[in-house]
Scaffold this motif. Structure first.
Motif, short mmCIF file in Angstrom:
data_model
loop_
_atom_site.label_atom_id
_atom_site.label_comp_id
_atom_site.label_asym_id
_atom_site.label_seq_id
_atom_site.Cartn_x
_atom_site.Cartn_y
_atom_site.Cartn_z
N SER A 103 11.91 -13.33 -8.75
CA SER A 103 10.55 -13.04 -9.20
C SER A 103 10.22 -11.59 -8.92
CB SER A 103 9.53 -13.95 -8.50
OG SER A 103 9.40 -13.58 -7.13
N LEU A 104 9.30 -11.05 -9.68
CA LEU A 104 8.85 -9.68 -9.45
C LEU A 104 8.11 -9.58 -8.12
CD1 LEU A 104 8.57 -6.81 -10.51
CD2 LEU A 104 6.49 -7.51 -11.70
N GLU A 105 7.37 -10.60 -7.76
CA GLU A 105 6.64 -10.58 -6.49
C GLU A 105 7.60 -10.43 -5.31
OE1 GLU A 105 3.73 -13.33 -3.67
OE2 GLU A 105 4.18 -13.96 -5.73
N LYS A 108 8.97 -6.94 -5.19
CA LYS A 108 7.98 -6.00 -4.67
C LYS A 108 7.89 -6.06 -3.15
CE LYS A 108 4.94 -5.59 -8.71
NZ LYS A 108 3.60 -5.91 -9.28
N ALA A 145 14.13 -9.14 -19.01
CA ALA A 145 12.79 -8.57 -18.85
C ALA A 145 12.49 -8.34 -17.37
CB ALA A 145 11.74 -9.50 -19.47
N LEU A 146 12.86 -9.30 -16.52
CA LEU A 146 12.64 -9.13 -15.08
C LEU A 146 13.48 -7.97 -14.55
CD1 LEU A 146 11.39 -10.09 -12.45
CD2 LEU A 146 13.24 -11.77 -12.25
N GLY A 148 14.31 -5.26 -16.07
CA GLY A 148 13.65 -4.01 -16.43
C GLY A 148 12.50 -3.67 -15.50
N GLN A 149 11.78 -4.68 -15.05
CA GLN A 149 10.67 -4.45 -14.11
C GLN A 149 11.19 -4.08 -12.73
OE1 GLN A 149 8.96 -8.41 -14.88
NE2 GLN A 149 7.08 -7.39 -15.55
N ILE A 150 12.20 -4.78 -12.27
CA ILE A 150 12.72 -4.54 -10.92
C ILE A 150 13.40 -3.18 -10.84
CG2 ILE A 150 14.44 -5.32 -9.23
CD1 ILE A 150 13.77 -8.18 -10.02
N CYS A 152 12.55 -0.51 -11.92
CA CYS A 152 11.57 0.58 -11.76
C CYS A 152 11.00 0.66 -10.34
CB CYS A 152 10.43 0.39 -12.75
SG CYS A 152 10.92 0.50 -14.48
N LEU A 153 11.30 -0.31 -9.49
CA LEU A 153 10.70 -0.35 -8.16
C LEU A 153 11.39 0.63 -7.22
CD1 LEU A 153 10.22 -4.21 -7.67
CD2 LEU A 153 8.46 -2.50 -8.24
N TRP A 158 18.66 -2.12 -8.49
CA TRP A 158 19.06 -3.34 -9.18
C TRP A 158 20.48 -3.16 -9.71
CZ3 TRP A 158 20.17 -4.28 -14.45
CH2 TRP A 158 20.46 -5.64 -14.72
#
Length: 230
Positions: A103-105, A108, A145-146, A148-150, A152-153, A158
């Motif tokens: 999960s993105l949460e 993070k 999609a997940l 791509g979000q991770i 960027c953290l 990743w």
């Protein structure tokens, strides 16, 4: 010591044989020694043989082993078990890689807790390739999609995907499930993401995983012997 040496050599012979069978270079495949429930001394025995990367299921158990093996400075620790959110801060401090981000949460939390004096924490996205409700992981259609979000953290790096196939002796079904992870890899690359790792394959499905492109296999009892009872 001879027991560990024999097991180590047998495992690598098997990996080499399976890689050759499907035309792959064995150097493309790394071995993660799953040391959960085995004592620090067992880790030390494999270390002497050349193993550096070890996988643990539980955060506290991993920390205890690290404290018992502080003289082995180049050990690398990977979390391969489900990570509770309240353990994320500790995991971000003591592991080099977490393979069970779903999960993105959670990503993070790991990003926020990774100390700035350590290299970025390597993370893999766990994909539920068997679609079993009791298993962790995101569905394959959500994985890229997940990613791509991770990616960027901050404080994270990743690296790819991890998956666990359902328990079955049907090699064709094992390969079908592992192929889902390989498809995630191809889709991520099409989206411009760099995918270094496909972590898939354990003792029962090693041949299928290597045939489908695994770059990391996870083996425990094949190296250490029978796992002690809790």
């Amino acid at each position: 010591m001879k027991q560990y040496q024999n097991a180590w050599q047998a495992v690598w012979r098997r990996i080499d044989e399976l890689a050759a069978r499907c035309g792959r270079n064995v150097k493309e495949i790394s071995l993660l020694a799953v040391s959960k429930q085995f004592p620090p001394e067992a880790v030390r025995r494999l270390y002497v043989l050349g193993q550096r990367r070890f996988g643990e299921n539980y955060v506290q158990e991993a920390r205890d082993k690290q404290q018992a093996l502080t003289d082995l400075a180049d050990l690398s620790w990977t979390l391969i078990g489900p990570l509770q959110r309240n353990k994320a801060a500790l995991a971000a401090r003591i592991f080099d890689r977490v393979e069970t981000v779903d999960s993105l949460e959670l990503a993070k939390r790991l990003s926020a807790a990774r100390p700035v004096d350590l290299p970025p924490l390597e993370v893999l996205i766990q994909v539920n390739i068997s679609a079993e409700p009791q298993k962790s992981g995101v569905m394959a259609e959500m994985a890229v999609a997940l990613a791509g979000q991770i990616a960027c953290l901050p404080r994270l790096r990743w690296c790819g995907f991890m998956g666990i196939a359902a328990e079955t002796d049907d090699v064709a079904e094992q390969r079908r499930q592992f192929a889902l992870l390989r498809q995630c890899q191809m889709q991520a690359r099409t989206a411009g993401l760099s995918v270094e790792v496909l972590s898939m394959g354990m003792s029962a499905d090693l041949a299928a995983a290597i045939a489908e492109g695994s770059t990391e296999v996870r083996l425990g009892s094949a190296l250490f012997g029978q796992r002690p009872e809790k």
